[in-house]
Design an enzyme around this catalytic site. Structure first.
Site, short mmCIF file in Angstrom:
data_model
loop_
_atom_site.label_atom_id
_atom_site.label_comp_id
_atom_site.label_asym_id
_atom_site.label_seq_id
_atom_site.Cartn_x
_atom_site.Cartn_y
_atom_site.Cartn_z
N CYS A 164 0.74 -7.53 2.61
CA CYS A 164 0.63 -7.62 4.06
C CYS A 164 1.26 -6.43 4.77
CB CYS A 164 1.25 -8.94 4.51
SG CYS A 164 0.63 -10.29 3.50
N HIS A 304 6.31 -9.15 12.60
CA HIS A 304 5.41 -9.49 11.50
C HIS A 304 5.08 -10.98 11.55
CE1 HIS A 304 3.44 -9.33 7.65
NE2 HIS A 304 4.20 -10.30 7.20
N GLU A 315 12.94 -12.74 9.55
CA GLU A 315 12.68 -11.60 10.42
C GLU A 315 13.54 -11.68 11.68
OE1 GLU A 315 8.61 -10.97 11.62
OE2 GLU A 315 9.08 -9.03 12.53
N LYS A 336 0.03 -12.74 15.60
CA LYS A 336 -0.65 -13.53 14.56
C LYS A 336 -0.86 -14.98 15.01
CE LYS A 336 0.71 -10.89 10.44
NZ LYS A 336 1.84 -10.05 10.89
N HIS A 341 -3.46 -14.22 10.07
CA HIS A 341 -2.85 -13.16 9.27
C HIS A 341 -3.94 -12.37 8.53
CE1 HIS A 341 -0.23 -10.75 7.07
NE2 HIS A 341 0.53 -11.63 6.47
N PHE A 400 4.22 -9.51 0.45
CA PHE A 400 4.59 -10.11 -0.84
C PHE A 400 4.90 -8.97 -1.81
CE2 PHE A 400 1.74 -14.09 -0.12
CZ PHE A 400 2.76 -14.71 0.58
#
Lengths: 413, 84
Positions: A164, A304, A315, A336, A341, A400
């Site tokens: 991502c 994010h 975050e 998002k 996403h 990830f």
């Protein structure tokens, strides 16, 4: 004096619309692009919702139907967005030195649909029947190759694959190469088309996806107490990065300047974020340092924030540790909540939204933020876009594998 | 009952579909690479499609000789099992 790198064009294909303008119109008005999956029958799937791109006209992006057919969907989306971005920039590649134009367009997963289809062929018809186009269609770097072919770009060409964080890294590396005089122009970004059976089941079985199947548009709810995972989306975001003097000389539109890029790794777990957020914070700090900005000079953060329990809280923790007392003042939104996403495309889509926010002096909102989670205590922009004086914005991307990238973009002055 | 399409018609349709060319271009004399814009991946894919459609096997050394649309039609007509 280091070479300055500006953005002279962008293009986006997302569940919120098939070009960058319709993306902005959708997001500034707080509209969600999420719905029930239509691409295939989801009976038996835990998750049955996603952000799908609808009704793209491939005849605009491809010279003929054969070229479109030989491209996996992720390349089709990438090419569509790249065409828009290059058109937007006014760049005529025939008039440029092709060796000074590069392409860095990545994807988190690449041609998953092609892999799926051909594996079915292998099982049903045997090894003599798999397509000779399978490999070139599914390899993640092929979008970069195809875009270079289309525009004749013979400069630096590769792709970064960091789940991502893919698009953010692609754009950051493009920025670095232009600064380092390796190219004058780089077409950079990311693309993803993983709304296919393997993608939807795989992410669902990680327990990463929201299962709010009955209420798709409420499913992506970053920073909300009741968030239960991200919504898988497809899409592409592409920007044209260009050395400032080169852009000025040809009278290109200057839509913003990339001024900072920071990277780090969690080195903690293959999928879960580092719970103390220290490494995500380090990416932000590095980007700020490179930009020559203090935290209180950032006017907007596009987080994010994907709508997972752990990710959003980590975050928020990281932002608080970087921004200190100024956290109370710096507006943060998670777009998002509306786009879902887009994985490897997310960083580019969100950088484009930052550029549009700087242009319009308007911060896009976080929708579905009914009950802000105390663990995500930030200066949110819930539901409605907010007018604000904006000069500098930050866009975060975490993937990830523990990959963190942070970009800082400024209104051009 | 619908009239059965000839081998020639079926071959031409498949070429139009896979190579994205106009039906008028697909003449018996048309060469796959020079005239119809095929590359090596296209030709492999096309031969596989013919094998499957007509239930024939085309060994690699034979496939190399199939340069034109007419070559393919002839090859298939010679090798296809007559359907009764």
């Amino acid at each position: 004096m280091r070479r300055r790198v500006v953005v002279t064009g962008f293009g986006a294909v997302t569940p919120n619309g098939n070009d960058a303008n319709s993306l902005w119109e959708s997001v500034r008005n707080g509209r969600s692009g999420i719905d029930r999956v239509t691409a295939f029958d989801t009976a038996g799937y835990d998750c049955r919702i996603a952000g799908e791109v609808r009704g793209i006209d491939l005849s605009e992006a491809f010279r003929n139907p054969k070229e479109a057919r030989r491209a996996d969907r992720f390349s089709q989306l990438a090419m569509t967005a790249a065409k828009e971005a290059v058109r937007h920039s006014g760049l005529n590649t025939d008039r440029e030195d092709p060796s000074r134009i590069g392409v860095i367009v990545g994807s988190g997963i690449g041609g998953l649909k092609t892999l799926e289809d051909q594996h079915t062929v292998l099982l049903q018809k045997g090894p003599k029947r798999t397509s000779p186009l399978m490999i070139p269609m599914m390899i993640t770097n092929i979008a970069s190759g195809m875009i270079a072919i289309e525009f004749g770009c013979q400069g630096p060409n590769f792709c970064v694959v960091t789940a991502c964080a893919t698009a953010a890294h692609c754009i950051g590396e493009a920025w670095r190469l232009i600064r380092d005089e390796e190219a004058e122009v780089i077409v950079a970004g990311g693309s993803e088309a993983a709304v296919v059976p393997l993608g939807l089941s795989g992410f669902a079985n990680m327990r990463a996806l929201s299962l709010r199947n009955d209420d798709p548009q409420k499913a992506s709810r970053p920073f909300d107490k009741d968030r239960d995972g991200f919504v898988l989306s497809e899409g592409a975001g592409i920007v044209v990065l260009e050395e400032l003097e080169h852009a000025k000389k040809r009278g290109a539109p200057i839509l913003g300047e990339i001024i900072g890029y920071g990277l780090s790794a969690d080195a903690s777990h293959i999928t879960a974020p580092d719970p103390n957020g220290r490494c995500a914070a380090r990416a932000m700090t590095a980007a700020l340092k490179r930009a020559g900005k203090n935290p209180d000079q950032i006017d907007y953060i596009n987080a994010h924030a994907t709508s997972t329990q752990q990710g959003d809280a980590c975050e928020a923790l990281a932002i608080r540790s970087v921004f200190g007392p100024y956290t109370k003042k710096v507006p943060v939104s998670a777009t998002k909540s509306m786009t879902g996403h887009c994985l490897g495309a997310a960083g580019a889509v969100e950088l484009i939204l930052c550029l549009q926010a700087l242009e319009e002096q308007l911060i896009p909102p976080t929708i579905n933020l009914d009950n802000p989670d105390p663990a995500c205590d930030l200066h949110h922009v819930p539901y409605e876009a907010r007018e604000s004086k904006l000069k500098v914005a930050m866009s975060n991307s975490f993937g990830f594998g523990g990959h963190n990238a942070s970009l800082v973009v400024a209104k051009f002055e | 009952m619908a009239e059965k399409k000839s081998i020639e018609e079926r071959v031409k349709e498949m070429i139009v579909e896979q190579l994205g060319v106009n039906p008028e271009q697909v003449t018996p004399k048309a060469k796959f690479i020079e005239d119809l814009g095929a590359d090596s991946l296209d030709t492999v894919e096309l031969v596989m499609a013919f094998e499957e459609e007509f239930n024939v096997e085309v060994p690699d050394e034979e496939a190399e000789k199939l340069q034109t649309v007419g070559d393919v039609i002839r090859y298939i007509e010679e090798h296809v099992e007559e359907e009764s």
